[in-house]
Scaffold this motif. Structure first.
Motif, PDB file in Angstrom:
ATOM      1  N   LEU A  19       0.813  -1.211   0.000  1.00 60.16           N
ATOM      2  CA  LEU A  19       0.000   0.000   0.000  1.00 60.16           C
ATOM      3  C   LEU A  19       0.850   1.267   0.000  1.00 60.16           C
ATOM      4  O   LEU A  19       0.451   2.297  -0.525  1.00 60.16           O
ATOM      5  N   ARG A  22       3.369   3.652  -4.176  1.00 57.69           N
ATOM      6  CA  ARG A  22       2.389   4.477  -4.897  1.00 57.69           C
ATOM      7  C   ARG A  22       1.878   3.799  -6.167  1.00 57.69           C
ATOM      8  O   ARG A  22       0.712   3.958  -6.524  1.00 57.69           O
ATOM      9  N   GLN A  23       2.724   3.050  -6.825  1.00 56.83           N
ATOM     10  CA  GLN A  23       2.308   2.440  -8.083  1.00 56.83           C
ATOM     11  C   GLN A  23       1.333   1.283  -7.854  1.00 56.83           C
ATOM     12  O   GLN A  23       0.409   1.085  -8.622  1.00 56.83           O
ATOM     13  N   THR A  25      -0.637   0.816  -5.262  1.00 51.06           N
ATOM     14  CA  THR A  25      -1.729   1.123  -4.349  1.00 51.06           C
ATOM     15  C   THR A  25      -3.081   0.829  -4.981  1.00 51.06           C
ATOM     16  O   THR A  25      -3.930   0.190  -4.353  1.00 51.06           O
ATOM     17  N   GLN A  26      -3.287   1.250  -6.147  1.00 57.99           N
ATOM     18  CA  GLN A  26      -4.583   1.077  -6.791  1.00 57.99           C
ATOM     19  C   GLN A  26      -4.876  -0.384  -7.123  1.00 57.99           C
ATOM     20  O   GLN A  26      -6.025  -0.803  -7.105  1.00 57.99           O
ATOM     21  N   ARG A  27      -3.839  -1.159  -7.418  1.00 56.82           N
ATOM     22  CA  ARG A  27      -4.043  -2.553  -7.791  1.00 56.82           C
ATOM     23  C   ARG A  27      -4.197  -3.469  -6.580  1.00 56.82           C
ATOM     24  O   ARG A  27      -4.980  -4.410  -6.605  1.00 56.82           O
ATOM     25  N   ARG A  29      -4.710  -2.602  -3.183  1.00 57.34           N
ATOM     26  CA  ARG A  29      -5.558  -2.182  -2.067  1.00 57.34           C
ATOM     27  C   ARG A  29      -6.819  -3.052  -1.918  1.00 57.34           C
ATOM     28  O   ARG A  29      -7.116  -3.505  -0.813  1.00 57.34           O
ATOM     29  N   PRO A  30      -7.585  -3.318  -2.959  1.00 59.07           N
ATOM     30  CA  PRO A  30      -8.787  -4.147  -2.778  1.00 59.07           C
ATOM     31  C   PRO A  30      -8.459  -5.578  -2.322  1.00 59.07           C
ATOM     32  O   PRO A  30      -9.192  -6.162  -1.521  1.00 59.07           O
ATOM     33  N   LYS A  33      -7.476  -5.344   1.366  1.00 65.04           N
ATOM     34  CA  LYS A  33      -8.684  -5.087   2.142  1.00 65.04           C
ATOM     35  C   LYS A  33      -9.521  -6.361   2.276  1.00 65.04           C
ATOM     36  O   LYS A  33     -10.037  -6.668   3.356  1.00 65.04           O
TER      37      LYS A  33
END
Length: 118
Positions: A19, A22-23, A25-27, A29-30, A33
């Protein structure tokens, strides 16, 4: 619980590293979670199962305690009844066996005198 805690800590650490990137994070994170949510749900389910098991054990203990108390009470009542019956049987011969009236040496008891006169 310790292996589960270790796995949860390792998963959380790995998720934090991913997380913080930065690169990714979007991939990631889900996915992280979802993994954390699954761990929390598993922990909750384990607590629920443990609580149900503890409740069942408490119920079983309470039933055994009541049955033991009933058996102890029944044994005490039986012992008291046996003691009372023994006391009655010991007291009965003394109460029923009346000694014959002691007559002077020259006289016969009243029952003998009545039978001899008839």
């Amino acid at each position: 619980m310790k292996p589960f805690g270790f796995a949860l800590g390792a998963l959380t650490g790995a998720a934090a590293v991913l997380l913080l990137n930065r690169q990714g994070t979007q991939r990631v994170r889900p996915i992280a979670k979802a993994a954390m949510k699954a761990a929390v749900m598993a922990y909750h389910e384990a607590r629920v199962q443990g609580a149900e098991l503890a409740e069942a054990a408490e119920d079983l203990f309470a039933e055994a305690k009541v049955e033991a108390a009933a058996e102890i009470f029944a044994a005490a009542v039986a012992a008291a009844q046996a003691k009372a019956a023994q006391a009655r049987t010991e007291a009965k011969p003394e109460a029923t066996s009346k000694p014959e009236s002691v007559a002077p040496a020259g006289e016969a008891p009243a029952s003998r005198a009545a039978s001899e006169s008839a």
